[in-house]
Structure formats: C-alpha cells, structure tokens
Design a protein around this motif. Structure first.
Motif, PDB file in Angstrom:
ATOM      1  N   UNK A 368       4.123  -4.920   9.867  1.00  0.00           N
ATOM      2  CA  UNK A 368       3.741  -3.824  10.820  1.00  0.00           C
ATOM      3  C   UNK A 368       2.375  -3.077  10.333  1.00  0.00           C
ATOM      4  N   UNK A 369       1.688  -2.381  11.036  1.00  0.00           N
ATOM      5  CA  UNK A 369       0.503  -1.470  10.506  1.00  0.00           C
ATOM      6  C   UNK A 369       0.726  -0.298  11.304  1.00  0.00           C
ATOM      7  N   UNK A 370       0.274   0.651  10.663  1.00  0.00           N
ATOM      8  CA  UNK A 370       0.179   1.957  11.101  1.00  0.00           C
ATOM      9  C   UNK A 370      -1.360   2.491  11.090  1.00  0.00           C
ATOM     10  N   UNK A 371      -2.041   3.006  11.965  1.00  0.00           N
ATOM     11  CA  UNK A 371      -3.292   3.411  11.825  1.00  0.00           C
ATOM     12  C   UNK A 371      -3.435   4.794  11.364  1.00  0.00           C
ATOM     13  N   UNK A 372      -4.352   4.958  10.270  1.00  0.00           N
ATOM     14  CA  UNK A 372      -4.384   6.361   9.483  1.00  0.00           C
ATOM     15  C   UNK A 372      -5.485   6.130   8.630  1.00  0.00           C
ATOM     16  N   UNK A 373      -6.506   7.019   9.076  1.00  0.00           N
ATOM     17  CA  UNK A 373      -7.746   7.404   8.238  1.00  0.00           C
ATOM     18  C   UNK A 373      -7.625   7.193   6.862  1.00  0.00           C
ATOM     19  N   UNK A 374      -8.461   6.479   6.026  1.00  0.00           N
ATOM     20  CA  UNK A 374      -8.218   6.232   4.574  1.00  0.00           C
ATOM     21  C   UNK A 374      -8.210   7.480   3.854  1.00  0.00           C
ATOM     22  N   UNK A 375      -9.101   8.575   4.333  1.00  0.00           N
ATOM     23  CA  UNK A 375      -8.925   9.739   3.511  1.00  0.00           C
ATOM     24  C   UNK A 375      -7.693  10.390   3.614  1.00  0.00           C
ATOM     25  N   UNK A 376      -6.834  10.180   4.524  1.00  0.00           N
ATOM     26  CA  UNK A 376      -5.452  10.903   4.565  1.00  0.00           C
ATOM     27  C   UNK A 376      -4.506  10.298   3.524  1.00  0.00           C
ATOM     28  N   UNK A 377      -4.820   9.062   3.367  1.00  0.00           N
ATOM     29  CA  UNK A 377      -3.740   8.095   2.622  1.00  0.00           C
ATOM     30  C   UNK A 377      -3.150   8.853   1.452  1.00  0.00           C
ATOM     31  N   UNK A 378      -3.861   9.608   0.456  1.00  0.00           N
ATOM     32  CA  UNK A 378      -3.385  10.253  -0.686  1.00  0.00           C
ATOM     33  C   UNK A 378      -2.436  11.540  -0.141  1.00  0.00           C
ATOM     34  N   UNK A 379      -2.871  12.163   0.881  1.00  0.00           N
ATOM     35  CA  UNK A 379      -1.925  13.249   1.438  1.00  0.00           C
ATOM     36  C   UNK A 379      -0.603  12.566   1.894  1.00  0.00           C
ATOM     37  N   UNK A 380      -0.610  11.453   2.509  1.00  0.00           N
ATOM     38  CA  UNK A 380       0.589  10.795   2.808  1.00  0.00           C
ATOM     39  C   UNK A 380       1.502  10.511   1.903  1.00  0.00           C
ATOM     40  N   UNK A 381       0.784   9.881   0.708  1.00  0.00           N
ATOM     41  CA  UNK A 381       1.349   9.524  -0.540  1.00  0.00           C
ATOM     42  C   UNK A 381       2.084  10.889  -1.303  1.00  0.00           C
ATOM     43  N   UNK A 382       1.359  11.716  -1.292  1.00  0.00           N
ATOM     44  CA  UNK A 382       1.628  13.048  -1.679  1.00  0.00           C
ATOM     45  C   UNK A 382       1.593  13.090  -3.293  1.00  0.00           C
ATOM     46  N   UNK A 383       1.751  14.238  -4.020  1.00  0.00           N
ATOM     47  CA  UNK A 383       1.446  14.524  -5.461  1.00  0.00           C
ATOM     48  C   UNK A 383       2.370  13.563  -6.175  1.00  0.00           C
TER      49      UNK A 383
END
Length: 1287
Positions: A368-383
């Motif tokens: 499956x896939x979830x729509x998410x702007x690429x610039x938000x990816x690192x915030x989703x991943x977290x530190x």
C-alpha cells in the motif's frame, strides 16, 4: 512428606522465581505439588568423581563432574631419529661434535625451537634425540633428514584424477604427508599429462611416502561416481522438504548425493561413494522419480508478479513449508520473466490443499502507499529514526519505504498490519501538513559557507532561534536554492534573517593585501594570540592567511567595506613597524675587542641593547668571523653601530677612510669567494674593507683599522683597481702548504719583496680553501710572469734538501726542547718544515743539526742564533709592587700578565704570599696558575746584569722591600724596563667622589645590584661608606684609565636619582573627593574593570575607603596634579550618570527566578547587557522572596521590567504544568525494596533429601553467627567436653 532445608537468602534471588507460593487459598492445596518440583540435594550439588570397582574392571564413575573433564596431554614430547652410517651426509669421525654437522644442528634448533642431542652408535650411525612441542619436533625431523641425511628420489604413478586427493584441501594433506614422512613430494601441474609423482628424501621416508600415496589411490579406486539425469521439476520430490528425504537417503546408503540447487539450471544429480552404496542410492532416486512421474499431475494458476515473493518466502521457506504440508511442488517463474503463471505439481488429491495454501500465502501480504510530500519524509522518520522506530517496534513485519523525490510512502507486509500502520502514518502526515511549512530562497553559492559560519555557528544559531530546519546544498551540487522547513512563523523569520545576511554579504568587500610571508608568523603570534587581538578589534572582518607551503604573500580580508578598509590600514601599520624593526646591518669589529664590547658579565652589550632597542648578535668565540650583526629600526641600528665603533676606537687607534672606486670594478676586486680583498686585509694587519651592496651604484669603499695599516690598504686597493682597469692577468702555481709561511716571510717580508720588485699581487690559500697548494698571482702580464718566475725559483730551491750543523751552548739546549719542543715546532712552522735535532741529554756535545730546504735551513739557523743571543743578553730586574695589588695585576686567570710576557718577550715571576696558610684554596690556585704562566719555562739560573748568579746575601737594611712585594722580570734590559712600566700601569688607583648620603642606598640598589652593575660596566671597585658614618664620600679603585669613566658614570647616576626624587615629589600629589558609598561598586565595576581603566588611562592610584574607616564616602586619588584632576572628573562623570538612574521594585514569582538567572548567571547577564540595567534578586530567607529590584535609566528600566514580566508569564506556564504532573509520577528510588515487600518473606533456596535430613543431623541454622559467621566478625569458641583448648 520429606523434610526440606533452607540454604541461603539474597544470594539465590534468581532461583526464587519458580519457588514462590501463589496468592490465595490455592497455596495450601498446591504445597504437595511444589515439594515434588523441588530439586534433590544430589541434583543441586553433584558429588565429586570417585573410583570404584566394577565387574568389567576398574572404571571411573561417570557423573556430572567427570563429563566436563578432558584428559590433559603433555605439551613437550621426545623422539629419537637414527641416521645409518651409509646415509650420513657428514662422515668425518674425527670431528664429531664440531664442524659443519654441529653448525647444522645449532641452526635447526634456532629455526624450529626444538632441542637436539646427538650421539654416535657402535655402527657409527647417528642417533638424534629431539625434544619440544609436537609441531617443533616434526619440523626439526624434516630439517634433520634433509640436511644431515643423504637424499634419494623415486617416482610413483597413480591415476591423474587421484592427484587432488593427495594434495588435499588448500594443500593441507600434502603438507601433512611431507612432514610425516620427512620427504619432498612434487605433484605434476594440472596441465601436465604425466601421472608420475616425484618423491625425494631418505630411503625410509621414500618407502613411507610411496606407501601413503598408493594407499590414498587405492582408497579412491574403491569409490564410484554416478550421474543420473532427472527432470528439474522432479528434483523437489527427491530432495524432500528442507532436504529431509535426500538426507535420509544419504544416511541409509552411506553415499553422497549432490542435487543442483533450484537457481542452477542443471538436471544432473551426482552420487559418489562406495560402489555398492552408489548403486543403492541410484535405485532409490530412480524409484522416487518413476513414482512421481506416473502419479503426479499439474495445475496452472495466475498469481500477481508482486505476490510471487510471498509465495516463495524468505530463502524459499514458504515453498518448502507447502511441500512438507501437502507433498506438492510449487514452480515459480524466474524473476526476470514477465509470466505470472504458477505451476503446482503433485498427487491429484493434494493439489486442492496446495492451491489453497498458495493463495493464502500470496494474499497474506499486501502493498500500500500513503501520500506525503517528500520534504516531510524526514520529519515522519524523526531524529535518528525515532518516530519510525515506534511504529516498526509495534508492527515489525511491515516494511516502510521512503523514495527520495517521490511524494509517497510505500508500505509492505501482512494486510492487517499494513492497514494499521497506514492509518498511523496518515495521522502523522495530516498533523505535519497542518503545522509545518517550507520555503525556498535563492542565494549565490559563494555566500553559502559564510551563512554556515565557522563550525556551523551561524546556521545553527538560526535553526535553534527559529526552530526550523535549513538545508544548504553542498558545493559539488552548485545549486543556489536554500530550503527552510518548520513552523510557518519560524520559516518566515529564518527566511528574513538569511536574506538580510545575504544582502549584507553582497555589500561586503574582499581585499587582498600583499604581506611578505616572513611576517605572517609574527602577525599571527604564538598560538594565534596577536591575530586574535586584530580579529577582536574588527569582529566583522574575516582574515585568511595562505598555507605556509604555498609560499604566497597574499592575505585576504573580507567583510563590510568600511571595516575592511580600517582593518587593512591597521595591518599595514603593523607590517610597517615590523619592516622598520627588521632592518639589519653588520659591523666588522676586530676579534680581540669583542670581549670589551660584551663587557663583564655582558654589561656593555646589554646596556647597548636596552638603550637602542636592538638585537645584537656576536659570532661564536671559535668562529673566525669578526662581523657583529645588529637588527632593529634603522635609526636604532645606526646608533648601536656608532656606540660599538666608539668602544673599539677608544680601545685602539682605529681610523676610518673612504676610497672612491668605480662600482663596476667591485666584484673583480673582491674576487672569487672574497680571495683578493681578504689577501689585502690580512696583509695590512687585519683591516676591514667594506664594499657597498651590489647593484647600489655607490662607488665609496670604506676601510677601517689602525691608521698606518689603513693607508697601506688604500694604496694596495687603488693599485689593484688601476691594474683591473688597464689590463689584468692571472696565473696559478703550486707549492707544499708547509712552504707557504717561509715564502710569505716574517710579517710578509719575503712576499713584499717579490711584490715590490714585480708589481704583482700574490694570494695564498686560506684555511677554508679546499686546495691548500694553490697560489694565485694577479697583475699585468709582465708583472705576473716575473713574479711567477721568482716564486718558482724559490719553490725549486725549497725542494733542494740540505743538512747543516751549528754550535749552541749546552746550557741553552733546554730552552729549545722545553714544553715538548714548542720552540722547535714554531721554527718548523715558520721556516718551511725545517727539522732541528739536538744531542741527547747527558752528552756534552754542542752540535745541533738542521735539515730541510737550503733557504729554510739558513733562515732557521739565523733565527736560532738570534734566540741564543737573547738568552746570553738576558738580565733580571726587580719590580716592587705591594702584595695586595698582585691579584689585580694578574687579572682573571693571569690574562694580564700573559699579555705583558707576549708583548715584551720577557718572563715574570711573582713571589709567594707571606700569609699562604691563611689564603683561601681558590686564591692560592689562582696565584699558582699565574705564577706558572709567568715563570720561565727553563729552570736556568737567574742572571743579574749578564753575570752568573752568586750567593745573594739578604739585605740588612730595614727599609728594604719585603720579599712578598718583589716581582722578578727576566729578559733583555730594554724589554724588562718596558715590562716594569706596563706592570706599574696596572697598579690600581683610588679616588673619592662626592655623593649626597641620602642617595647611597639607591646607588647600591636592591641586594647590591646597582653598584655591582656599575663595577662590572667600568671594571672598577666602588666602596660606599657604612651608614653609621653618614659620609658623602664614595671611593673608586681601579686602573687609572678606567677611573675617569667610572667617575663620570657615577655622577650621571646621581643626576638620574635626583631627577627621580623630583619626579616622585610631583607624583605624590593627593586629591580627595566625596562620593556616596552606594555608588562605589558601580565606579569599581565588575572585577574592577571600570576603576582599572581610569587608573591606567590617567596613570594615577585611586584608593577606596576600608570597611573600618570613619569616612566611608572619601575616595583618594594620588598622582601628577593634572592627571589626578582628570581622574576626578572621570569619576564625577560616572557619579552624575548614576544619580540620574532610578530603582524600581517588581514582584516576580520566586519559582521562575532560577530560569531567568540561567546557568551560571548567563540569562541575567544577557538581560543586563541588552537593557543596560542592574538586576538584584532577593537572597534566601528574605522577607519577600518575590521582590526583584531593577536599576537604570528610566526608559531602560521600563523596557527591562516589561521583558521580565513577559518571561515570568512564559515560564510560569511550564511550572504549573510540571506541578500538575507531580502526583502521578513515581517517586525516585525505593522500587527494589517495594517489590521485595510485595513478594513477602523469602524461603531461600530449598532442596529435598539433604544429608542432614536422613540421619540425626540437625539442619544448619542460618540465623546463627556460629554456623554462618560474617567476614571479620569474631566467632565464639564451641565448648569441648575435654575442657578449654591449651596452646
């Protein structure tokens, strides 16, 4: 129910988990079951192994202990090797234990580490006992066989395919065979058709190796290899699930079955082993194949390509699982094929079940896939992946994939888990989209590193301040886009600040300064201290120095235009000062005057250095250089040179003359490596000739030295210049170095005759020249030819060796041979190496033999006659000087007396002191050394007026001089008289100087340093009267020529001290001002910064009242009157500002005080510096803990109060939130004890059938300190029926 024993408490906490009673009523009912579960004593503590007799014989009892014990093997072994006589390599029976055989054994011991012992058998065979570790012994054996035993060779033929079994894996089998048989085995290469294996070694070894190789080949002959072709699709049925079937087949038959893996497209199955085993395995495989081929059917189903990997499973486990469950093989098309058809092969009744399994596995996973702007990816991943880790820990089977540049996140895993993870990520994305924003700005890449700052200081500050993320592209991307992400407001503020910085940098200027690289290190300073001061002064300017390896002079400045200009001017000023201070000039000073320029203890040179602010370097004592180098400002260097030349001029009759010679001739006059000019300087008594710098165009040449020598050098220099201008010619000839002194003659007399007669200049080599035989003649062609002719004749005559005799009275012989023949050595040096031989001591012969070149012999003979004449004409003169002056006359280490003896060619003998016993050892040694230096070398009778010494009667006259005052001088009469005058000139004289008594202590100086310095500088003795005498007279004693300088120096010092007294009186002006004590701390400043600035700026001393003083408002200022008034005005100006200030009290909740103050007061200092106010927080225990005082100018106080109230409001929210959480937080500590309380009392570690329960023994009491004593605690002695023990 058997008894149980309690064994321990806390130390067995880990065992208690399975033994704790359950809560509630069920505990009693389960007691029996619990006891059954208890371990027995033997299980918990197995007995040690014992030996016991058994029917089969003596065996060791096997138990828990013996199963773990392995027998130890000895690490050192001993083997004996025998070498028969006929096979011995070394058969020399007379040298047993010696020669090559022994050397070989020693070498083997060193190489292998084994110990060898040799012995000779009756049959003359060699027995070698080898001891050591196994591998060392085997290596030694191989070495012994190859080096002490004769070698033979043989070949053995075995089938080519068996060779690899002889070699073994990685050649290990071959190495083992060689070591075991002590032979060398050579196997033909694979491309060689030969099947012959060559063996070399001893006969015994050859047989062993041959046997082993044939044994390996025979073993391989018994084995068979069978290849069976089976369709690939039936391979899974032969191997079985997880290779179980093929494993059972190999175990049953003993053959090895190799089935190609699914990834290899081969149908051939290889079976190896014994022939019978292979045949059985082939039958079994064919049986399975035939059965499956007959009964199996297939069905084909369509499964999405993306789901194939779920059907296969990790490492094909799912296919194996289906095969195990259903007996059906699932065939998946290759990954590079586009086909989606999956084939199931097996028994018809099992295909349905297998199909169900396939579809279940295919549908068990989903993508499956979830729509998410690429610039938000690192915030989703977290530190460091923190946010994502929370999700993956809950759902470990779900794989989450982020693709760079794509606005989606791909999820893969079990359907149910994927749906849950998808929901969680969608919530995170929605939240981030609502509260996050981004923007992009375009900035020229050349400014990127300046935006980042040194060590990322600038960009990190922006990130922390605005809580945003800023991505600046790396240099290799050459991109202008900077991306800012984070809170919308923070993004806008960060964007604004970055654009402002960029705008400021666009207005910046870069300037390159040309600064010589030699100044770079001086500008930077030690550990960068000096450049740090410049950077602190111009903080907005970046200063870049080139790498030292680049040899570049360019220093780059970058920053705001005005600041760069100011910094550039400042650095130019620094460079100008350095350039000015690096001026250097060399002063030629005659070597004998260097010590006078240095002065006693370095006093003279130190004074010149201090007063002229220059660096003065003198050549080393052992150096031939006369140049003194002065470095500093040009004017200062000139002044230092003048003062040094003045000292030389004062000490000697030195004159200076300038000669005008065209500059184009200078190089030719100097000559190669200065040869020509050096020859003139040496010939003219060591004058100094200074030519101007090359290329300067100056014609003036300076000559400095004794007046008559300067004139002589001038004439020679002008003559040489004239020759060079007309026509100069050069010739070279060679002569032995020992002839050079004779050719030159005493004082240059011989060579001067040649030059005067021919007009040519003759240059001899110096000690530094490599070719010591080369003599150069310079002048006109005719002059050079004549001079060359004369010199060649002289050299030829020197080569003509003759031997002559002369008569010398035996009483003078000792003079010539004394001091190891020093006089004879001097004669040989001066007269071309002439050899002088005196008759042996004891013979009364007068004949002395001279051997050498004819002219040299004649000259040496003449000189010896002069010496004899001097000895015959020698007289003795007495010089009466009071004994107390003798030490002063001698000088340090007798240097002054040695100088007089050299100058006047006399001998001087000092008398013994009268009080020799009371004299210190040092003084006695000095006197003895001086006496030895001054005494005549030959112990000859003293002559008076040319007559032989007779018995001298002691004078009866009481006025006659004492013996200890009489100095005896021996030599020619006129020379003795001159020496007497020289000695009397060394007698010290005393004068008195009028100096006010109150200045005496300043002249003496701290611990006598002042008077010591003057005594060293002027080489005199200065006597200051005792304080109780109150005298104004100071005595100066010393040589007459030193007294005037010393008196002048003392009077100059008096003038300086009087001027200092007047200055001290002016500096002691006092001024008192009244200032309210509450302002004192402000005037002093933090760590005294403000008051120190005032003191330094106005050069005054400012004294604040002590706590004990009555007048607490009085401040005293001491210094010059005008400076004290200026300092008073400065203090009053500060007070005026302070009086304009107001103080206001505000109420700030005490709970936020610590946060406002900050770590180490950082926060409060920032507020005070920003608003220019003073903050006072209440001390602990004060009446109102919330009261804070703000002091400053009215408008600044209001701004500071507003800021503080805002901070209070912000911080109070955090405080209230933390206090509301307190009741729900677990208190720190005590968790372990709380758990122990819940567990209840511990039973300890409990066992059944303990030794003490079977008999009448009593179980040990754990609470008894007697049975279980504590470490270090005293143990009570048990009572004995026999009474107390006796020791």
């Amino acid at each position: 129910m058997s008894s149980v024993a309690v064994l321990t408490q806390e130390s067995f906490n880990e065992h208690r988990s399975g033994l704790r009673p359950e809560k509630g009523g069920a505990a009693g009912a389960a007691a029996g079951e619990e006891e059954e579960a208890l371990p027995t004593y033997k299980d918990a503590f197995p007995p040690l192994p014992e030996k016991a007799a058994s029917p089969e014989g003596t065996q060791e009892t096997t138990n828990a202990w013996t199963s773990k014990i392995r027998p130890l093997k000895a690490s050192v072994i001993t083997q004996v090797f025998h070498v028969p006589l006929e096979e011995r390599k070394y058969k020399d029976l007379n040298q047993f234990g010696e020669g090559d055989q022994a050397k070989v054994c020693v070498d083997i011991m060193h190489k292998t580490g084994a110990h060898l012992e040799l012995s000779l058998a009756k049959d003359q065979g060699l027995s070698i006992m080898v001891s050591g570790k196994l591998d060392a012994v085997m290596k030694a054996r191989k070495e012994i066989v190859s080096r002490l035993q004769t070698q033979a060779s043989a070949t053995v033929g075995i089938p080519k395919e068996h060779h690899r079994f002889v070699i073994g894996k990685n050649g290990e089998k071959l190495q083992e065979l060689e070591l075991k048989t002590a032979t060398k085995i050579q196997i033909p290469r694979p491309d060689d058709p030969s099947n012959q294996i060559k063996i070399s070694g001893t006969k015994e070894g050859l047989e062993k190796a041959k046997h082993e190789i044939l044994l390996i080949s025979a073993e391989q002959d018994k084995r068979a290899v069978e290849r069976v072709n089976i369709d690939k699709v039936y391979h899974p049925f032969i191997t079985g699930a997880y290779n179980k079937l093929v494993g059972e087949m190999m175990q049953e038959t003993g053959a090895r079955v190799n089935v190609p893996p699914p990834s290899v497209n081969k149908t051939e199955i290889v079976i190896t082993g014994e022939k019978e085993q292979v045949a059985l395995a082939v039958t079994m495989i064919k049986k399975v194949y035939e059965e499956k081929k007959k009964n199996a059917t297939t069905i084909a189903v369509e499964v999405k390509k993306s789901q194939h990997k779920y059907v296969i499973g990790p490492k094909g486990n799912t296919l194996q699982e289906i095969l195990e469950k259903t007996g059906v093989s699932v065939e998946i098309p290759p990954s590079d094929s586009s086909s989606e058809t999956v084939i199931l092969r097996g028994e018809p009744d099992r295909l349905g079940q297998a199909l169900t399994e396939v579809y279940a596995k295919a549908n068990s996973y989903t993508v499956s896939s979830v729509s998410a702007p690429s610039w938000l990816h690192r915030f989703i991943i977290g530190k460091k992946g923190q946010n994502l880790a929370k999700i993956t820990q809950q759902m470990p089977k779900v794989h989450i994939e982020f693709t760079e540049g794509e606005d989606k996140i791909t999820l893969e895993g079990p359907t149910k888990d994927v749906q849950m993870v998808q929901g969680q990520i969608e919530v995170i994305v929605t939240d981030l989209v609502n509260r996050m924003d981004f923007t992009e700005i375009s900035v020229d890449p050349k400014f990127h590193r300046h935006l980042i700052g040194k060590g990322g200081v600038n960009i990190n500050r922006i990130k922390e301040l605005h809580k945003v993320s800023v991505r600046i592209p790396p240099d290799n991307e050459k991109s202008t886009v900077i991306r800012i992400e984070g809170d919308p407001q923070g993004v806008q503020e960060a964007k604004k600040e970055l654009l402002e910085l960029t705008s400021r940098m666009e207005n910046e200027r870069t300037k390159d300064m040309i600064i010589e690289q030699r100044f770079h290190r001086a500008i930077i300073g030690q550990k960068g201290e000096k450049i740090k001061e410049v950077r602190d002064k111009f903080p907005e300017v970046i200063i870049n120095f080139p790498d030292p390896a680049q040899k570049s002079d360019i220093v780059q400045l970058r920053g705001p235009r005005n600041e760069v200009e100011k910094c550039s001017k400042f650095m130019q000023k620094i460079v100008a000062e350095m350039t000015e201070n690096s001026f250097s000039l060399s002063v030629p000073i005659f070597k004998q005057f260097h010590r006078n320029i240095i002065g006693k203890g370095g006093s003279n040179i130190k004074k010149i250095r201090e007063e002229t602010s220059t660096k003065i370097d003198l050549p080393a004592e052992n150096s031939n250089s006369e140049m003194i180098v002065i470095t500093g400002k040009k004017a200062n260097c000139e002044l230092a040179r003048t003062r040094i030349l003045a000292i030389q001029k004062e000490l000697a009759n030195i004159s200076e003359m300038e000669v005008s010679i065209p500059s184009k001739l200078h190089n030719s006059l100097i000559g190669s490596k200065g040869r020509f000019v050096r020859s003139i300087m040496e010939e003219c008594g060591g004058v100094h000739i200074h030519f101007p710098t090359e290329g300067s165009g100056i014609d003036k040449v300076t000559i400095r030295g004794p007046a008559e020598e300067v004139e002589k050098a001038k004439q020679q220099l002008l003559a040489l210049a004239e020759e060079k201008q007309t026509k100069s010619h050069t010739a070279e000839l060679r002569a032995k170095p020992e002839y050079h002194k004779f050719l030159i003659g005493k004082g240059g007399s011989n060579i001067r005759k040649v030059r005067d007669s021919t007009g040519a200049r003759i240059i001899f080599p110096t000690a530094e020249d490599q070719d010591q035989e080369l003599i150069t003649v310079v002048g006109t062609e005719e002059a050079v030819r004549d001079a060359q002719k004369e010199l060649e004749e002289l050299i030829k005559s020197l080569d003509n060796v003759v031997e002559e005799n002369m008569i010398v009275d035996p009483k003078h012989h000792r003079y010539f041979v004394a001091r190891r023949g020093q006089v004879l050595r001097d004669l040989a040096d001066e007269y071309g190496g002439v050899m002088v031989s005196f008759p042996r001591t004891g013979t009364q012969s007068e004949s002395v033999t001279l051997k050498g070149a004819k002219d040299c012999v004649e000259a040496a003979k003449k000189r010896m006659l002069e010496i004899v004449d001097d000895l015959d004409a020698q007289v003795t003169v007495e010089c009466v000087i009071t004994q107390k002056f003798h030490r002063s006359i001698m000088g340090p280490k007798g240097s002054r007396i040695q100088q007089i003896t050299r100058d006047h060619n006399v001998q001087i003998k000092f008398p013994e002191r009268e009080d020799l016993q009371s004299k210190t050892p040092a003084a006695a040694a000095a006197a003895a050394a001086a006496a030895a230096a001054a005494a005549p070398p030959a112990e000859e009778p003293i002559q008076v007026n040319g007559e032989a010494n007779e018995d001298v009667k002691e004078p009866v006259d009481p006025n006659a001089p004492r013996k200890c005052d009489v100095i005896v001088i021996s030599g020619r009469k006129e020379r003795c008289e001159a020496a007497v005058e020289a000695l009397k000139a060394l007698v010290p004289v005393t004068i008195e100087v009028e100096v006010p008594f109150e200045l005496h202590r300043y002249i003496i100086g701290q611990k006598g340093s002042g008077i010591r310095k003057m005594m060293d500088e002027f080489e005199v003795n200065i006597q200051v009267p005792a304080p109780e005498q109150q005298s104004d007279k100071i005595s100066i004693s010393g040589l007459a020529n030193h007294l005037d300088r010393a008196k002048e120096g003392l009077l100059d010092r008096v003038k300086e001290l009087q001027a200092d007294q007047e200055d001290r009186a002016l500096r002691s002006y006092k001024l008192t001002i009244t200032v309210d004590p509450k302002y004192h701390p402000k005037i002093i400043g933090r760590k005294g910064a403000i008051i120190t600035t005032i003191r330094t700026e106005h050069d005054v001393n400012i004294q604040f009242p002590d706590k004990t003083d009555e007048n607490q408002d009085q401040i005293t200022i001491t210094g010059y009157e005008h400076k004290a008034i200026a300092a008073r005005d400065a203090i009053q100006a500060i007070v005026g500002e302070l009086e304009e200030m107001i103080s206001e009290d505000i109420t700030l909740d005490s709970r936020v005080h610590a946060r406002i103050i900050g770590a180490r007061g950082k926060g409060i200092r920032k507020i005070m510096d920003e608003f220019k106010v003073d903050l006072r927080f209440p001390q602990s225990g004060s009446a109102d803990p919330n009261l804070v005082t703000v002091t400053g100018r009215p408008e600044l106080v209001d701004e500071a109060i507003d800021h503080l109230l805002n901070l209070e409001e912000e911080y109070l929210g955090d405080v209230v939130e933390n206090e509301s959480k307190m009741p729900y937080q677990r208190p720190h500590g005590g968790s372990a004890s709380a758990m122990d309380e819940q567990r209840g009392p511990s039973k300890g570690f409990v066992v059944r059938e303990a030794p003490w329960t079977t008999g009448n023994e009593k179980a040990p009491d754990m609470s008894s300190s007697e049975d279980f004593p504590s470490f270090g605690a005293p143990v009570a002695a048990k009572a004995s029926p026999w009474g107390p023990k006796r020791f």
